[in-house]
Design an enzyme around this catalytic site. Structure first.
Site, PDB file in Angstrom:
ATOM      1  N   SER A 684     -39.286 -78.302 -30.556  1.00 18.82           N
ATOM      2  CA  SER A 684     -38.813 -77.536 -31.712  1.00 18.82           C
ATOM      3  C   SER A 684     -37.880 -78.323 -32.612  1.00 18.82           C
ATOM      4  O   SER A 684     -37.502 -77.833 -33.677  1.00 18.82           O
ATOM      5  CB  SER A 684     -38.110 -76.255 -31.239  1.00 18.82           C
ATOM      6  OG  SER A 684     -36.976 -76.560 -30.465  1.00 18.82           O
ATOM      7  N   LYS A 727     -31.508 -69.014 -30.864  1.00 16.84           N
ATOM      8  CA  LYS A 727     -31.151 -70.138 -31.730  1.00 16.84           C
ATOM      9  C   LYS A 727     -30.391 -69.668 -32.966  1.00 16.84           C
ATOM     10  O   LYS A 727     -29.416 -70.305 -33.383  1.00 16.84           O
ATOM     11  CB  LYS A 727     -32.414 -70.894 -32.132  1.00 16.84           C
ATOM     12  CG  LYS A 727     -33.121 -71.581 -30.971  1.00 16.84           C
ATOM     13  CD  LYS A 727     -34.408 -72.240 -31.421  1.00 16.84           C
ATOM     14  CE  LYS A 727     -35.120 -72.927 -30.243  1.00 16.84           C
ATOM     15  NZ  LYS A 727     -36.390 -73.540 -30.651  1.00 16.84           N
TER      16      LYS A 727
END
Length: 817
Positions: A684, A727
């Protein structure tokens, strides 16, 4: 051998009325009581009694026939004489019928008002012989033996059988007396040869005698066992009384008696009762000085203290359950709704069954306390098992008794401590169970956590099946990566994300402040803490997904206040943001994002960790060289491959970036991710790495308020990632206000709390030209040809209230970084 043969030819005897018998057979020379309830039968009996005529009695082929006709009766029956008749008030008849001769129906001549038929008599065929005499005596002996097993049968019956000299009369009398099926009786009646009839009856009588003897043996064995137990009980009581009277009670015998009482009072299942009795018998034969004595005694103590049949009644009031969950936990609405649904299903099924709940989330978000709330709402006992660091399978299944110091596993010990066989058992930190040469504890948990298998869980120490189906197991974990797939398949995963600043503030005001004030012996008038002070603690002194460190910092403040209150009982401390440093010293965390990305070649990425979301700083530098790519910061293989993919894509677009054709051949690139002591991996960070390299190559700085996450391909597309909510929460704690994320993760925005969505800007992107446009403030490269999707331009800033519904998009889940 002399022989005499009786009449063998049948003779036509005229017309006779036929009375069907529902479930009976009349034999010659016997008497049978009969209830006549049907209209045509009543008419026939009354006429026969009035005119002194005999009637023919035949059995029905099917006893359930309601209105029998000529085809519903058998053709062989017995001629009977009505000796007595009595009318009862309901109109039916009770009569006594005496059997005469056996007859066969030749032809029916009338069916109404009752059946009549022409008939022929069927005399017995008797050939006198020694064999016939032997069968006669054998029948008498067998019947006498059968009578001896029937206490209710009169003794005169046995004498009467021995006095019958006619073999035909003997067969009819025994058949009439025995318990036989109607078909068997009819077969005896139809057999006109006396010897064959006696042989058939002997076979039936022998079979019945075997059944009666077997039943008598079973009854005798049961009675003998009962008498033995009663005798032992009386003898033990007498022995105890004698020993007490003489003052000579044996300590070992006293202990045996005490264990016997415990075993009787434990209400053990059959298998456990047999094992306990067997071990108690062994114990009585072992000297107290023997090491085996203590082993057996400990084993019996475990068996008698386990709750084999003790249960706690469930209180499945859904309103009360919801109230308990709301009182104990702030927010977590989806989690509370799932728990209430779980209890609602159990209420409808009258039994709590279904998948094992597993709460997964960062530390300090309330996973363990949720299990306590479930137990409180159901009215069950609560037991917590911490399996973190367990590497020995015997910790779950127990040790075998052959080992010194053996004991049951944690599951059986937990049930012993709970005192009930249906508590709520929380298996904490299940993701931290290890495996080594001593076995795999996760494999041992497969049986424990499977509702279809744990009904007969067998602990190695007990070596007895114990039913765990009534136990409600709840598991907790920080990460799913280390849980084996078979074990994960047995659990329903419920994700708990980190808390936002607003949620932490409410939790602190509602729970933590009160808890720490009480824990430190303070009263409400001693100390008051303002909301700005709590916000300062949340932002400047803690940076976590949960609230555990927040509670510690509040406790630190209150301990310093408690020290002052001990000297001044009238103290009234007011904790505010401007005097917080007096209690907690200098702040530990600062908003350093702008400082860290002030240089060219630095981009802010987003990461997921087992303890919550966080941000990463990706740094890139170029220096003269030979085209090497250097990666540092303890990067995993997947993250290294993302860096290589980013470099390859930018090399393919070097002309658009204004670079010389041989730039990458004459320069080395060094990509570094600080906090090098922490391992990092996952795809990611792909767009963050690409943005960092592009910033270094173009000399443009990255927007300091922006963080990004997404996987890239060699063609510049941005692929979806996992853990977006964690996140985003981590980025919010770090002071980020703008997020770039893959467009196919747009539906995940619904999971993010509303106050976070309202306070941040979310930009969905689907290829790197959009990423560079928003991160560097300028269009750097031409868009990738993705078809109609590129009509959206350089990327759309998401308005939470106006964005397209997520259901219209196609999302592909990938592994979290």
């Amino acid at each position: 051998m002399a022989a005499r043969k009786s009449q063998t030819k049948t003779t036509s005897a005229g017309i006779i009325g036929i009375l069907p018998l529902q479930d009976a057979v009349l034999f010659p020379h016997t008497v049978m009581p009969l209830a006549v309830v049907k209209r045509n039968g009543i008419a026939l009996v009354e006429e026969a009694l009035r005119e002194g005529k005999p009637i023919g009695l035949v059995a029905l082929k099917d006893r359930d026939t309601e209105n029998p006709g000529t085809g519903d009766v058998v053709r062989v029956g017995t001629i009977g004489i009505v000796q007595k008749m009595l009318k009862v008030p309901d109109g039916t008849l009770r009569c006594i019928i005496a059997g005469q001769e056996v007859f066969r129906i030749d032809e029916f001549v009338q069916s109404e008002p009752y059946m009549m038929a022409s008939y022929s008599e069927m005399p017995d065929i008797t050939v006198e012989s020694d064999q016939l005499l032997a069968m006669h005596r054998n029948l008498s002996t067998l019947f006498g033996k059968l009578i001896s097993y029937m206490p209710s049968a009169p003794r005169e019956m046995e004498m009467e059988v021995h006095n019958i000299s006619d073999p035909n009369l003997l067969t009819y009398f025994i058949t009439q007396t025995m318990r036989l099926e109607t078909a068997e009786r009819q077969a005896i009646l139809e057999e006109r040869n006396t010897a064959k009839r006696m042989r058939k009856l002997t076979m039936l009588l022998t079979k019945e005698l075997e059944v009666v003897e077997l039943g008598h043996k079973i009854q005798t064995d049961i009675q003998r066992e009962m008498e033995k137990n009663q005798r032992e009980f009386y003898l033990r009581q007498q022995l105890r009384a004698i020993q007490e009277e003489l003052g000579e009670i044996d300590p070992q015998q006293s202990e045996m008696n005490e264990l016997r009482e415990k075993i009787d009072a434990a209400n053990l299942p059959e298998d456990a009762k047999k094992a306990a009795d067997r071990e108690l018998d062994r114990l009585s034969k072992v000297p107290q000085a023997s090491p085996e004595y203590s082993v057996i005694r400990t084993y019996l103590d475990w068996i008698t203290t386990l709750p084999w049949s003790v249960t706690t009644d469930d209180h499945l009031d859904l309103n009360v359950a919801r109230k308990v969950l709301d009182e104990d936990h702030y927010d977590l609405e989806k989690i509370k709704d799932r728990i209430v649904e779980y209890l609602a299903v159990g209420k409808l099924k009258k039994q709590i069954t279904g998948p094992i709940l597993c709460f997964v989330g960062p530390p300090g978000v309330g996973k363990t306390s949720l299990g306590q709330s479930i137990a409180k709402a159901m009215g069950r006992k609560f037991v917590r098992l911490s399996v973190g660091g367990v590497r020995d399978e015997a910790e779950i299944r127990g040790h075998r008794r052959t080992y010194i110091g053996a004991m049951p596993g944690t599951i059986i010990r937990a049930l012993r401590d709970a005192g009930t066989r249906n508590p709520v058992v929380m298996i904490d930190e299940i993701d931290k169970v290890g495996a080594d040469y001593r076995g795999d504890p996760q494999s041992a948990l497969l049986e424990v956590l499977d509702p279809e298998q744990n009904k007969g869980f067998r602990d190695h120490y007990l070596d007895l099946p114990f039913d765990l189906s009534g136990v409600l197991f709840v598991c907790t974990a920080n990460s799913l990566d280390t849980i084996s797939p078979p074990l994960r398949d047995r659990m329903e995963i419920i994700q708990l994300s980190g808390y936002t600043e607003m949620e932490k503030l409410q939790i602190a005001k509602r729970y933590l402040v009160k808890k720490q004030r009480l824990a430190n012996g303070l009263k409400e008038q001693h100390v008051q803490i303002a909301d700005p002070a709590l916000r300062a603690i949340i932002n400047d002194y803690t940076r976590e997904a949960g609230v555990r460190n927040l509670e510690r910092e509040i406790g630190t403040v209150f301990r310093k206040v408690a020290r002052q209150a001990a000297d001044n009982p009238r103290l009234k401390a007011r904790i505010k943001a401007d005097n917080l440093a007096e209690y907690l010293k200098k702040p530990r965390f600062f908003n350093e994002v702008k400082k860290r990305v002030a240089s060219v070649g630095v981009a802010t990425g987003m990461a997921w960790t087992p303890v919550g979301g966080d941000i990463l700083f990706i740094e890139t530098q170029a220096m003269p060289g030979t085209g090497k790519l250097v990666l540092t910061g303890q990067l995993g293989d997947v993250m290294k491959e993302s860096a290589q993919a980013a470099v390859s894509f930018l090399r393919s677009r070097s002309a658009e970036l204004g670079l010389a054709d041989d730039y990458f051949a004459k320069h080395d690139l060094h990509i570094h991710v600080p906090a090098g002591a922490t391992p990092k991996d996952g795809p990611s960070a792909g767009i963050s790495i690409a943005t960092s390299i592009t910033s270094m190559l173009t000399g443009m700085k990255v927007d300091p308020n922006l963080a990004m996450t997404g996987e890239i391909t060699l063609t510049g597309q941005v692929l979806p990632i996992g853990g977006l909510k964690e996140k985003v929460l981590g980025a919010k704690r770090a002071g980020i206000s703008k997020i770039l994320f893959p467009i196919r993760n747009e539906m995940d925005l619904d999971d993010i709390p509303k106050e976070i969505r309202d306070s941040m800007t979310f930009v969905p992107v689907e290829e790197l030209s959009q990423v560079f446009y928003h991160a560097l403030g300028k269009r750097i490269i031409a868009p990738v040809a993705l078809g109609d999707t590129m009509k959206r331009g350089e990327g759309n800033v998401v308005s939470i209230t106006k964005r397209r519904p997520a259901a219209k998009r196609t999302t592909r889940r990938v592994s979290r970084a």
